[in-house]
Design a protein around this motif. Structure first.
Motif, PDB file in Angstrom:
ATOM      1  N   LEU A   3     -17.150 -15.660 -37.437  1.00 11.05           N
ATOM      2  CA  LEU A   3     -16.586 -16.563 -38.427  1.00 11.05           C
ATOM      3  C   LEU A   3     -15.696 -17.598 -37.729  1.00 11.05           C
ATOM      4  CD1 LEU A   3     -15.607 -13.926 -41.148  1.00 11.05           C
ATOM      5  CD2 LEU A   3     -17.530 -15.533 -41.238  1.00 11.05           C
ATOM      6  N   PRO A   4     -15.304 -18.652 -38.434  1.00  8.51           N
ATOM      7  CA  PRO A   4     -14.423 -19.651 -37.822  1.00  8.51           C
ATOM      8  C   PRO A   4     -13.132 -19.020 -37.304  1.00  8.51           C
ATOM      9  CG  PRO A   4     -15.263 -20.437 -39.934  1.00  8.51           C
ATOM     10  CD  PRO A   4     -15.662 -19.004 -39.824  1.00  8.51           C
ATOM     11  N   LYS A   5     -12.672 -19.505 -36.167  1.00  2.00           N
ATOM     12  CA  LYS A   5     -11.422 -19.069 -35.533  1.00  2.00           C
ATOM     13  C   LYS A   5     -11.514 -17.653 -34.976  1.00  2.00           C
ATOM     14  CE  LYS A   5      -9.169 -21.746 -35.204  1.00  2.00           C
ATOM     15  NZ  LYS A   5      -9.449 -22.806 -34.178  1.00  2.00           N
ATOM     16  N   PRO A 130     -20.696 -16.970 -49.151  1.00  2.00           N
ATOM     17  CA  PRO A 130     -21.208 -15.594 -49.242  1.00  2.00           C
ATOM     18  C   PRO A 130     -20.093 -14.568 -49.031  1.00  2.00           C
ATOM     19  CG  PRO A 130     -22.727 -16.938 -47.975  1.00  2.00           C
ATOM     20  CD  PRO A 130     -21.504 -17.786 -48.214  1.00  2.00           C
ATOM     21  N   GLY A 131     -19.876 -13.746 -50.023  1.00  2.00           N
ATOM     22  CA  GLY A 131     -18.827 -12.734 -49.957  1.00  2.00           C
ATOM     23  C   GLY A 131     -17.454 -13.228 -50.371  1.00  2.00           C
ATOM     24  N   LEU A 132     -17.326 -14.539 -50.611  1.00  2.00           N
ATOM     25  CA  LEU A 132     -16.037 -15.124 -50.982  1.00  2.00           C
ATOM     26  C   LEU A 132     -16.287 -16.196 -52.035  1.00  2.00           C
ATOM     27  CD1 LEU A 132     -12.993 -14.872 -49.996  1.00  2.00           C
ATOM     28  CD2 LEU A 132     -13.443 -16.972 -48.705  1.00  2.00           C
ATOM     29  N   PRO A 133     -16.433 -15.803 -53.306  1.00  2.00           N
ATOM     30  CA  PRO A 133     -16.755 -16.762 -54.355  1.00  2.00           C
ATOM     31  C   PRO A 133     -15.673 -17.829 -54.515  1.00  2.00           C
ATOM     32  CG  PRO A 133     -17.064 -14.497 -55.110  1.00  2.00           C
ATOM     33  CD  PRO A 133     -16.335 -14.426 -53.803  1.00  2.00           C
ATOM     34  N   GLU A 134     -16.046 -18.923 -55.120  1.00  2.00           N
ATOM     35  CA  GLU A 134     -15.094 -20.004 -55.378  1.00  2.00           C
ATOM     36  C   GLU A 134     -13.876 -19.468 -56.135  1.00  2.00           C
ATOM     37  OE1 GLU A 134     -14.904 -24.397 -57.567  1.00  2.00           O
ATOM     38  OE2 GLU A 134     -16.811 -23.312 -57.408  1.00  2.00           O
ATOM     39  N   GLU A 142      -7.176 -11.725 -49.615  1.00  2.00           N
ATOM     40  CA  GLU A 142      -8.544 -12.065 -49.986  1.00  2.00           C
ATOM     41  C   GLU A 142      -9.387 -12.389 -48.759  1.00  2.00           C
ATOM     42  OE1 GLU A 142      -7.351 -13.861 -54.383  1.00  2.00           O
ATOM     43  OE2 GLU A 142      -7.864 -15.224 -52.740  1.00  2.00           O
ATOM     44  N   ARG A 143      -8.811 -13.128 -47.837  1.00  2.00           N
ATOM     45  CA  ARG A 143      -9.568 -13.468 -46.632  1.00  2.00           C
ATOM     46  C   ARG A 143      -9.849 -12.235 -45.785  1.00  2.00           C
ATOM     47  NH1 ARG A 143      -6.023 -18.030 -46.681  1.00  2.00           N
ATOM     48  NH2 ARG A 143      -4.674 -17.065 -45.102  1.00  2.00           N
ATOM     49  N   ILE A 144      -8.881 -11.341 -45.684  1.00  2.00           N
ATOM     50  CA  ILE A 144      -9.078 -10.124 -44.886  1.00  2.00           C
ATOM     51  C   ILE A 144     -10.216  -9.285 -45.457  1.00  2.00           C
ATOM     52  CG2 ILE A 144      -8.033  -7.898 -44.307  1.00  2.00           C
ATOM     53  CD1 ILE A 144      -5.360  -9.447 -43.957  1.00  2.00           C
ATOM     54  N   HIS A 150     -17.758  -9.159 -43.830  1.00  2.00           N
ATOM     55  CA  HIS A 150     -18.711  -9.810 -42.921  1.00  2.00           C
ATOM     56  C   HIS A 150     -18.994  -8.924 -41.720  1.00  2.00           C
ATOM     57  CE1 HIS A 150     -20.919 -12.827 -40.775  1.00  2.00           C
ATOM     58  NE2 HIS A 150     -20.094 -12.749 -39.749  1.00  2.00           N
ATOM     59  N   TYR A 151     -17.973  -8.292 -41.180  1.00  2.00           N
ATOM     60  CA  TYR A 151     -18.194  -7.379 -40.053  1.00  2.00           C
ATOM     61  C   TYR A 151     -19.135  -6.253 -40.455  1.00  2.00           C
ATOM     62  CZ  TYR A 151     -14.160  -9.584 -37.710  1.00  2.00           C
ATOM     63  OH  TYR A 151     -13.301 -10.470 -37.115  1.00  2.00           O
ATOM     64  N   ALA A 152     -18.910  -5.693 -41.653  1.00  2.00           N
ATOM     65  CA  ALA A 152     -19.759  -4.596 -42.130  1.00  2.00           C
ATOM     66  C   ALA A 152     -21.198  -5.074 -42.329  1.00  2.00           C
ATOM     67  CB  ALA A 152     -19.201  -4.034 -43.433  1.00  2.00           C
ATOM     68  N   PHE A 153     -21.358  -6.273 -42.831  1.00  2.00           N
ATOM     69  CA  PHE A 153     -22.688  -6.853 -43.036  1.00  2.00           C
ATOM     70  C   PHE A 153     -23.438  -6.975 -41.713  1.00  2.00           C
ATOM     71  CE2 PHE A 153     -25.046 -10.907 -42.750  1.00  2.00           C
ATOM     72  CZ  PHE A 153     -26.081 -10.663 -43.646  1.00  2.00           C
TER      73      PHE A 153
END
Length: 205
Positions: A3-5, A130-134, A142-144, A150-153
């Motif tokens: 992911l970014p950063k 994906p995984g973080l709706p608007e 929320e970001r964590i 994402h890691y689990a995916f």
């Protein structure tokens, strides 16, 4: 897959200095022999190829590696590393392809996202990811949760293949792990694109 950063730019620079042709986030002016793709975002080119002919990499045949592939700006909101169908298309067409997940502690990664330009304030919560709706992504909590998801995916998608490496950006042995995984000598390893906003030091970026 990062992911970014999360250290994708550092990985890209390391691969570049090892002699690979690397596409990182966008094709820089003059980086490609194909003027049609210069200055275009890697994620957009992946989706153009995927929906045109089923091959996400078909528009970038001259490149050996793709590091940061998401884009969330200029009206684009694309996350190929979160897309099961696109990833399967790459695996099917390039059975020897290797995938790398740059792991960074979720709390540290979230903090860096929150301090990077307007990513945490507006870009993440204002887009459906994906995984973080608007409407989500404006807080660390929320970001964590999204980062952990994402890691689990990634682990689930690649749990049946040897062509996947996950490494922690704070692991001192990380460059050796990448080198062994790719069978490639890395002459450089460091910190690229560090986020220094409101903080004196970043462990990795």
């Amino acid at each position: 897959m990062g992911l970014p950063k999360s250290g994708t730019t550092t990985l890209g620079e390391a691969l570049k200095q090892a002699g690979l042709r690397v596409a990182d986030w966008r094709i820089r002016a003059g980086q490609s022999d194909d003027d049609r793709i210069n200055r275009r975002f890697v994620g957009k080119l992946m989706y153009d190829g995927y929906f045109e002919n089923g091959d996400p990499l078909s528009m970038m045949p001259e490149f050996d590696a793709f590091t940061e592939i998401d884009v969330i700006r200029n009206g684009l909101n694309l996350w190929p590393q979160c897309d099961w169908g696109l990833l399967c298309a790459i695996r099917d067409r390039y059975p020897n392809a290797k995938f790398i997940l740059t792991y960074r502690d979720p709390a540290k990664l979230s903090d860096s996202m929150g301090r990077w330009s307007n990513m945490g304030r507006t870009r993440l919560p204002s887009n459906a990811i994906p995984g973080l709706p608007e409407g989500y992504g404006g807080t660390d909590a929320e970001r964590i949760r999204w980062i952990e998801g994402h890691y689990a995916f990634c682990r689930k998608v690649f749990d049946d293949t040897d062509g996947f490496l996950e490494y922690d950006v704070e692991d001192e042995d990380a460059p050796n792990k990448v080198s062994r995984f790719l069978d490639l000598e890395l002459p450089w390893w460091g910190v690229a694109n560090a986020n220094t906003r409101n903080q004196a030091e970043e462990a990795r970026d």
